[in-house]
Design a protein around this motif. Structure first.
Motif, short mmCIF file in Angstrom:
data_model
loop_
_atom_site.label_atom_id
_atom_site.label_comp_id
_atom_site.label_asym_id
_atom_site.label_seq_id
_atom_site.Cartn_x
_atom_site.Cartn_y
_atom_site.Cartn_z
N ASN A 4 45.72 -47.68 54.29
CA ASN A 4 45.80 -46.18 54.57
C ASN A 4 44.54 -45.96 55.46
O ASN A 4 44.96 -44.94 56.50
N LYS A 5 43.51 -46.48 55.18
CA LYS A 5 42.32 -46.20 56.28
C LYS A 5 42.83 -46.63 57.83
O LYS A 5 42.13 -46.00 58.59
N LEU A 6 43.22 -47.89 57.75
CA LEU A 6 43.63 -48.28 59.11
C LEU A 6 44.76 -47.19 59.77
O LEU A 6 44.48 -47.16 61.05
N LEU A 7 45.52 -47.09 58.92
CA LEU A 7 46.68 -45.92 59.52
C LEU A 7 46.12 -44.79 59.89
O LEU A 7 46.29 -44.33 60.95
N SER A 8 45.32 -44.10 59.11
CA SER A 8 44.48 -42.99 59.51
C SER A 8 43.66 -43.04 60.66
O SER A 8 43.74 -42.10 61.50
N GLU A 11 45.85 -43.13 63.79
CA GLU A 11 46.59 -41.81 64.08
C GLU A 11 45.20 -41.07 64.94
O GLU A 11 45.66 -40.27 65.65
N ASP A 12 44.22 -41.02 64.14
CA ASP A 12 43.01 -40.72 65.10
C ASP A 12 42.92 -40.86 66.50
O ASP A 12 42.47 -40.00 67.22
N VAL A 13 42.72 -42.14 66.50
CA VAL A 13 42.64 -42.66 68.10
C VAL A 13 43.88 -42.24 68.81
O VAL A 13 43.64 -41.83 70.00
N ALA A 14 45.06 -42.39 68.43
CA ALA A 14 46.24 -41.77 68.89
C ALA A 14 46.18 -40.22 69.30
O ALA A 14 46.45 -40.12 70.67
N ASP A 15 45.62 -39.50 68.54
CA ASP A 15 45.55 -38.09 68.46
C ASP A 15 44.45 -37.84 69.67
O ASP A 15 44.75 -36.95 70.56
N GLU A 16 43.44 -38.59 69.82
CA GLU A 16 42.46 -38.61 70.88
C GLU A 16 42.91 -38.71 72.14
O GLU A 16 42.76 -38.27 73.26
#
Length: 179
Positions: A4-8, A11-16
């Motif tokens: 879950n931490k890795l997916l989160s 997602e943060d990197v993809a959003d950025e």
């Protein structure tokens, strides 16, 4: 928990990346869609005499007609690609580039070449996607509220373009598997 931490984090990197790249992505996408035309136009320029000689021998025509054909291909491919990249008269540019696809199919006698068909169809698919992207969205009755039927032709162009591009990649994957 680690997953879950890795997916989160992903997602943060993809959003950025999307936040910073959203202004570049449309330009990059258009460049990718017309890259074949740019490459072919540059190749015609760099291999002018070879292209001209091929047309003269295959058509059994003179130097002038072969030169006109190669010049037409070069100018339309590079000019049409430039028009798409700067977003000026994209509909006209797509029409010109489509004429090049059809012209080369018949000029190089590739109508019945099964291996050339996916390439030709993928180029048409790319042009349809460019055409759909250039279409202005229909005016809505209320801002921000979607309405049915506004962009039907645009939706059909996008669907057809995506299917044709996808079909090209599928045929390429089948060829790679059989090697």
């Amino acid at each position: 928990m680690n997953q879950n931490k890795l997916l989160s984090k992903a997602e943060d990197v993809a959003d950025e990346v999307l936040r910073y790249g959203k202004h570049i992505m449309p330009h990059l996408a258009r460049l990718c869609l017309v890259s074949t035309f740019i490459e072919d136009g540059i190749r015609m320029w760099l291999q002018w005499s070879d292209q001209q000689e091929f047309i003269r021998t295959s058509w059994n025509c003179g130097w002038f007609l072969a030169s006109i054909f190669v010049l037409f291909n070069l100018v339309v491919q590079l000019g049409g690609s430039a028009m798409v990249l700067i977003r000026q008269k994209v509909e006209v540019a797509c029409g010109l580039l489509f004429s090049i696809v059809v012209l080369q199919t018949f000029a190089y006698n590739l109508v019945w070449n099964v291996q050339f068909l996916p390439r030709c169809l993928s180029l048409i698919g790319a042009l349809l996607l460019l055409l759909a992207e250039s279409r202005v969205e229909g005016k809505r009755l209320f801002a921000g509220v979607p309405s049915l039927g506004d962009n039907k032709p645009r939706n059909y162009l996008q669907l057809t373009g995506r299917v044709l591009l996808g079909w090209c990649f599928e045929t390429q994957l089948k060829e790679k598997r059989s090697c």
